[in-house]
Design a protein around this motif. Structure first.
Motif, PDB file in Angstrom:
ATOM      1  N   GLY A   7       0.767  -1.236   0.000  1.00  0.00           N
ATOM      2  CA  GLY A   7       0.000   0.000   0.000  1.00  0.00           C
ATOM      3  C   GLY A   7       0.796   1.283   0.000  1.00  0.00           C
ATOM      4  N   VAL A   8       2.107   1.200   0.090  1.00  0.00           N
ATOM      5  CA  VAL A   8       2.951   2.395   0.036  1.00  0.00           C
ATOM      6  C   VAL A   8       4.067   2.158  -0.972  1.00  0.00           C
ATOM      7  CG1 VAL A   8       2.507   3.155   2.401  1.00  0.00           C
ATOM      8  CG2 VAL A   8       4.402   1.602   1.967  1.00  0.00           C
ATOM      9  N   PRO A   9       4.554   3.223  -1.629  1.00  0.00           N
ATOM     10  CA  PRO A   9       5.693   3.039  -2.530  1.00  0.00           C
ATOM     11  C   PRO A   9       6.960   2.811  -1.712  1.00  0.00           C
ATOM     12  CG  PRO A   9       4.969   5.335  -2.513  1.00  0.00           C
ATOM     13  CD  PRO A   9       4.021   4.571  -1.648  1.00  0.00           C
ATOM     14  N   ASN A  10       7.622   1.695  -1.954  1.00  0.00           N
ATOM     15  CA  ASN A  10       8.842   1.335  -1.237  1.00  0.00           C
ATOM     16  C   ASN A  10      10.049   1.721  -2.096  1.00  0.00           C
ATOM     17  OD1 ASN A  10       7.926  -0.712   1.104  1.00  0.00           O
ATOM     18  ND2 ASN A  10       6.611  -1.008  -0.673  1.00  0.00           N
ATOM     19  N   PRO A  11      10.832   2.739  -1.695  1.00  0.00           N
ATOM     20  CA  PRO A  11      11.993   3.126  -2.494  1.00  0.00           C
ATOM     21  C   PRO A  11      13.129   2.106  -2.346  1.00  0.00           C
ATOM     22  CG  PRO A  11      11.866   4.462  -0.511  1.00  0.00           C
ATOM     23  CD  PRO A  11      10.651   3.585  -0.518  1.00  0.00           C
ATOM     24  N   VAL A  31       6.336  -8.862  -6.374  1.00  0.00           N
ATOM     25  CA  VAL A  31       6.116  -7.420  -6.270  1.00  0.00           C
ATOM     26  C   VAL A  31       6.307  -6.810  -7.659  1.00  0.00           C
ATOM     27  CG1 VAL A  31       6.805  -7.165  -3.844  1.00  0.00           C
ATOM     28  CG2 VAL A  31       8.532  -7.009  -5.635  1.00  0.00           C
ATOM     29  N   ASN A  32       5.913  -5.545  -7.805  1.00  0.00           N
ATOM     30  CA  ASN A  32       6.134  -4.817  -9.059  1.00  0.00           C
ATOM     31  C   ASN A  32       7.226  -3.787  -8.824  1.00  0.00           C
ATOM     32  OD1 ASN A  32       3.994  -6.101 -10.486  1.00  0.00           O
ATOM     33  ND2 ASN A  32       2.553  -4.821  -9.360  1.00  0.00           N
ATOM     34  N   VAL A  33       8.156  -3.697  -9.768  1.00  0.00           N
ATOM     35  CA  VAL A  33       9.264  -2.750  -9.668  1.00  0.00           C
ATOM     36  C   VAL A  33       9.182  -1.801 -10.853  1.00  0.00           C
ATOM     37  CG1 VAL A  33      11.771  -2.491  -9.654  1.00  0.00           C
ATOM     38  CG2 VAL A  33      10.743  -4.436  -8.514  1.00  0.00           C
ATOM     39  N   SER A  34       9.349  -0.497 -10.575  1.00  0.00           N
ATOM     40  CA  SER A  34       9.378   0.499 -11.646  1.00  0.00           C
ATOM     41  C   SER A  34      10.518   1.479 -11.382  1.00  0.00           C
ATOM     42  CB  SER A  34       8.035   1.235 -11.730  1.00  0.00           C
ATOM     43  OG  SER A  34       7.737   1.868 -10.507  1.00  0.00           O
ATOM     44  N   ALA A  35      10.878   2.226 -12.425  1.00  0.00           N
ATOM     45  CA  ALA A  35      11.948   3.209 -12.294  1.00  0.00           C
ATOM     46  C   ALA A  35      11.555   4.236 -11.241  1.00  0.00           C
ATOM     47  CB  ALA A  35      12.200   3.887 -13.634  1.00  0.00           C
ATOM     48  N   GLY A  36      12.551   4.681 -10.476  1.00  0.00           N
ATOM     49  CA  GLY A  36      12.268   5.584  -9.364  1.00  0.00           C
ATOM     50  C   GLY A  36      12.767   6.995  -9.537  1.00  0.00           C
ATOM     51  N   GLY A  37      13.037   7.425 -10.764  1.00  0.00           N
ATOM     52  CA  GLY A  37      13.400   8.822 -10.967  1.00  0.00           C
ATOM     53  C   GLY A  37      14.883   9.122 -10.877  1.00  0.00           C
ATOM     54  N   ASN A  45       6.210  -1.738  -5.511  1.00  0.00           N
ATOM     55  CA  ASN A  45       4.826  -1.752  -5.052  1.00  0.00           C
ATOM     56  C   ASN A  45       4.425  -3.188  -4.783  1.00  0.00           C
ATOM     57  OD1 ASN A  45       3.950   1.072  -5.174  1.00  0.00           O
ATOM     58  ND2 ASN A  45       4.478   0.866  -7.331  1.00  0.00           N
ATOM     59  N   ALA A  46       3.953  -3.417  -3.569  1.00  0.00           N
ATOM     60  CA  ALA A  46       3.566  -4.765  -3.142  1.00  0.00           C
ATOM     61  C   ALA A  46       2.059  -4.803  -2.916  1.00  0.00           C
ATOM     62  CB  ALA A  46       4.307  -5.127  -1.862  1.00  0.00           C
ATOM     63  N   THR A  47       1.439  -5.942  -3.218  1.00  0.00           N
ATOM     64  CA  THR A  47      -0.010  -6.069  -3.054  1.00  0.00           C
ATOM     65  C   THR A  47      -0.432  -7.262  -2.210  1.00  0.00           C
ATOM     66  OG1 THR A  47      -0.167  -7.302  -5.121  1.00  0.00           O
ATOM     67  CG2 THR A  47      -0.524  -4.915  -5.242  1.00  0.00           C
ATOM     68  N   THR A  48       0.457  -8.241  -2.043  1.00  0.00           N
ATOM     69  CA  THR A  48       0.093  -9.469  -1.343  1.00  0.00           C
ATOM     70  C   THR A  48       1.151  -9.823  -0.302  1.00  0.00           C
ATOM     71  OG1 THR A  48      -0.895 -10.247  -3.405  1.00  0.00           O
ATOM     72  CG2 THR A  48      -0.547 -11.885  -1.699  1.00  0.00           C
ATOM     73  N   PRO A  49       0.728 -10.100   0.945  1.00  0.00           N
ATOM     74  CA  PRO A  49       1.717 -10.493   1.956  1.00  0.00           C
ATOM     75  C   PRO A  49       2.381 -11.819   1.605  1.00  0.00           C
ATOM     76  CG  PRO A  49      -0.521 -10.405   2.901  1.00  0.00           C
ATOM     77  CD  PRO A  49      -0.624 -10.080   1.453  1.00  0.00           C
ATOM     78  N   PHE A  67      12.925 -10.928   0.144  1.00  0.00           N
ATOM     79  CA  PHE A  67      12.251  -9.884   0.914  1.00  0.00           C
ATOM     80  C   PHE A  67      10.970 -10.450   1.497  1.00  0.00           C
ATOM     81  CE2 PHE A  67      14.962  -7.349  -1.691  1.00  0.00           C
ATOM     82  CZ  PHE A  67      15.162  -6.161  -1.014  1.00  0.00           C
ATOM     83  N   ARG A  68      10.581  -9.945   2.637  1.00  0.00           N
ATOM     84  CA  ARG A  68       9.255 -10.247   3.189  1.00  0.00           C
ATOM     85  C   ARG A  68       8.325  -9.132   2.753  1.00  0.00           C
ATOM     86  NH1 ARG A  68      10.686 -10.765   9.282  1.00  0.00           N
ATOM     87  NH2 ARG A  68       8.641  -9.835   9.406  1.00  0.00           N
ATOM     88  N   VAL A  69       7.078  -9.475   2.465  1.00  0.00           N
ATOM     89  CA  VAL A  69       6.073  -8.489   2.111  1.00  0.00           C
ATOM     90  C   VAL A  69       5.041  -8.487   3.233  1.00  0.00           C
ATOM     91  CG1 VAL A  69       4.342  -7.779   0.431  1.00  0.00           C
ATOM     92  CG2 VAL A  69       6.462  -8.861  -0.350  1.00  0.00           C
ATOM     93  N   LYS A  70       4.872  -7.326   3.861  1.00  0.00           N
ATOM     94  CA  LYS A  70       3.987  -7.226   5.022  1.00  0.00           C
ATOM     95  C   LYS A  70       3.001  -6.087   4.832  1.00  0.00           C
ATOM     96  CE  LYS A  70       6.138  -7.399   9.014  1.00  0.00           C
ATOM     97  NZ  LYS A  70       7.108  -7.144  10.089  1.00  0.00           N
ATOM     98  N   ARG A  71       1.876  -6.192   5.523  1.00  0.00           N
ATOM     99  CA  ARG A  71       0.952  -5.069   5.516  1.00  0.00           C
ATOM    100  C   ARG A  71       1.457  -4.032   6.514  1.00  0.00           C
ATOM    101  NH1 ARG A  71      -4.550  -6.156   8.667  1.00  0.00           N
ATOM    102  NH2 ARG A  71      -3.622  -6.473  10.683  1.00  0.00           N
ATOM    103  N   ILE A  72       0.973  -2.816   6.389  1.00  0.00           N
ATOM    104  CA  ILE A  72       1.344  -1.744   7.303  1.00  0.00           C
ATOM    105  C   ILE A  72       0.967  -2.177   8.717  1.00  0.00           C
ATOM    106  CG2 ILE A  72       0.739   0.620   7.983  1.00  0.00           C
ATOM    107  CD1 ILE A  72       0.397   1.215   4.984  1.00  0.00           C
TER     108      ILE A  72
END
Length: 183
Positions: A7-11, A31-37, A45-49, A67-72
């Motif tokens: 739910g948050v952009p992870n740099p 997870v999805n990875v995109s260019a960060g500027g 961006n992660a959507t599933t724990p 990596f672990r994927v966690k909710r906030i």
């Protein structure tokens, strides 16, 4: 082990020793990875724990990183959006001015806001039977607002079953409660 939050952009910054940045390739699973500027900068961006893997390749070398994927994490219920309002005693004027219940993320490194979707308020006037009411949303409404305006020394208020929704949440989560005695 490293963590990505839903739910948050992870740099993320990536570099490989001895490999020019233009030759570094980043791929991911889970997870999805995109260019960060910027060169070597990415946004995850992660959507599933669960688990995710970031794979970095370049210069004939490939390496994967788990990596672990966690909710906030669960926020804490507070009155009026003030992290210091952790319950306890409060003057009736200050109490009446709070306006509602909020969900505060303390010690969380990302800029995320959780929204309160409802709670149960129990009003216990001095030497009276308790009265409970449901409230939708964060702000006082209906009977809850009326009972808040009655606050006087010796009364107690209990805000239970506080439910909120944080970025990435599909359903509201229960974050507990908070109580105040009016002084």
């Amino acid at each position: 082990m490293n963590v990505f939050y839903i739910g948050v952009p992870n740099p993320m910054s990536v570099s490989a020793a001895g490999v020019p940045s233009s030759q570094v390739k980043v791929t991911a699973s889970g997870v999805n990875v995109s260019a960060g500027g910027g060169t070597g900068k990415y946004i995850v961006n992660a959507t599933t724990p669960g688990e995710a893997t970031i794979t970095v390749s370049g210069g004939g070398v490939t390496q994967s990183f788990p990596f672990r994927v966690k909710r906030i994490p669960d926020p804490n219920p507070r009155l009026g959006g003030n992290a210091k309002n952790k319950g306890g005693s409060m003057g009736n004027g200050e109490f009446k001015a709070q306006g509602g219940v909020s969900a505060i993320l303390e010690g969380f490194d990302f800029d995320a806001k959780c929204d309160v979707v409802g709670f149960e308020m129990t009003y216990l006037a001095k030497r009276q039977d308790p009265i409970s009411r449901q409230n939708s949303g964060a702000k006082w409404s209906g009977d809850v607002g009326d009972f808040i305006q009655r606050a006087k020394p010796g009364d107690a208020y209990f805000f239970d079953e506080v439910k909120c929704r944080c970025p990435g949440d599909i359903a509201a989560r229960n974050i507990g409660g908070i109580s105040y005695k009016i002084k």
